[in-house]
Design an enzyme around this catalytic site. Structure first.
Site, PDB file in Angstrom:
ATOM      1  CB  SER A 198     -43.399  63.246 -14.542  1.00 58.45           C
ATOM      2  OG  SER A 198     -43.002  61.905 -14.432  1.00 58.45           O
ATOM      3  CE1 TYR A 248     -42.874  62.743 -20.219  1.00 59.15           C
ATOM      4  CE2 TYR A 248     -42.351  60.843 -18.876  1.00 59.15           C
ATOM      5  CZ  TYR A 248     -43.261  61.777 -19.318  1.00 59.15           C
ATOM      6  OH  TYR A 248     -44.555  61.745 -18.855  1.00 59.15           O
TER       7      TYR A 248
END
Ligand code: NAD
Length: 281
Positions: free
Chosen positions: A164, A177
């Protein structure tokens, strides 16, 4: 049928995709099935992958949905046996299951903005943080342990992880995250090295900020103008636009092809309209 950006023939390949019931990976399932592969679509959400498989079978494509928890090694071994019996050994594993959890998210971007009753860094829930790390990191490691055995035996195969933008520089509010995706980028390099002489390549994509039907309302006001957070995203993206989920498919199909990407292993490919390259100045 999707309008695929690359026509690579995956006929005869068995592709296992986790998180296949979700937004991004369902598209990858379709792309590989349309490219001739036999696709095993794995997800906790059994209905989603069964529906997806039925849809593809109706189009004459080869796909089977399996209920699977990427954190349950024993259950995953059973799924592996079923996939082996139906489609043969796994050629390509896409570790798509992943995501964040609200318990590991702060309400504010900065500590000094916190108002009474809001969740600050100090209220982050340890179990929530643990959940996010386990889902994203172990949730890629365990399926690789289960399915890469097929690849080692045949000295051939591919693993694709999903990193990501937050892996390069963390995004505000989501420390767990961001950390877990940084771990995925790191793990991609580790696996690439570990399997380098076993005929297995391992790469990742790092999707940028995506617009999908699911999050459109969060990103744009009713009059089409960006919400404050999406305004920041667009300002931080040199191309000044979001990425469409269909734009991931070129990178995915390319990285998994042993001819086109024969010497490419251990890379994390940003597909981000330039976000990761830009300092903001
Ligand atoms: P999504 O939430 O739409 O799909 C995730 C899927 O994973 C769901 O179908 C869910 O049921 C499944 N899942 C969750 N826990 C599981 C488990 N333990 N075992 C098996 N399946 C499980 O997410 P998405 O947007 O399609 O994201 C796919 C991947 O891409 C994730 O790793 C995500 O972190 C990553 N990613 C997404 C974006 C984005 O903007 N959507 C950006 C960068 C990276």
């Amino acid at each position: 049928m999707l309008d695929l950006p690359l026509n690579i023939d995956y006929t005869g390949k068995t592709v296992v995709i986790t998180g296949a019931g979700g937004v991004l990976c369902a598209e990858m399932v379709k792309a590989f099935a349309q490219s001739g592969a036999r696709v095993a679509a794995l997800d906790l959400n059994e209905d989603a992958v069964r529906r997806l498989a039925d849809e593809l079978k109706n189009e004459g494509l080869e796909c089977t949905g399996y209920k699977a928890n990427v954190l349950d090694a024993e259950a995953l071994e059973e799924v592996h046996k079923s996939v082996l019996a139906k489609y043969g050994p796994c050629d390509i594993l896409i570790n798509g299951a992943g995501g964040n959890n609200p318990k590991a998210t702060t309400d504010n971007e900065y500590q000094h903005e916190a108002r009474p009753g809001q969740k600050t860094f100090f209220e982050l829930d340890a179990a929530g943080v643990d959940f996010v790390f386990r889902l994203n990191f172990q949730g890629s490691l365990i399926p690789a342990q289960v399915f890469a055995k097929d690849m080692v035996e045949r000295q051939s195969g591919n693993i694709l992880n999903i990193s990501s933008m937050n892996a390069y520089t963390p995004l505000t509010k989501i420390p767990a995250y961001s950390g877990a995706k940084a771990a995925i980028s790191n793990f991609t390099q580790w696996l690439a090295t570990y399997f380098a002489r076993s005929g297995i390549r391992c790469n990742a994509i790092a999707p940028g900020f995506l617009v999908s039907n699911q999050n459109r309302a969060l990103l744009f006001n009713e009059d089409g103008t960006p919400t404050p957070r999406s305004g920041k995203i667009l300002n931080g993206t040199p191309a000044g636009r979001f990425v469409d989920s269909s734009e991931l498919l070129g990178g995915v199909l390319f990285l998994c092809d042993d001819r086109a990407a024969s010497a490419i292993t251990g890379v994390v490919l940003p597909i981000d309209a330039g976000f990761a390259a830009y300092s903001g100045v």
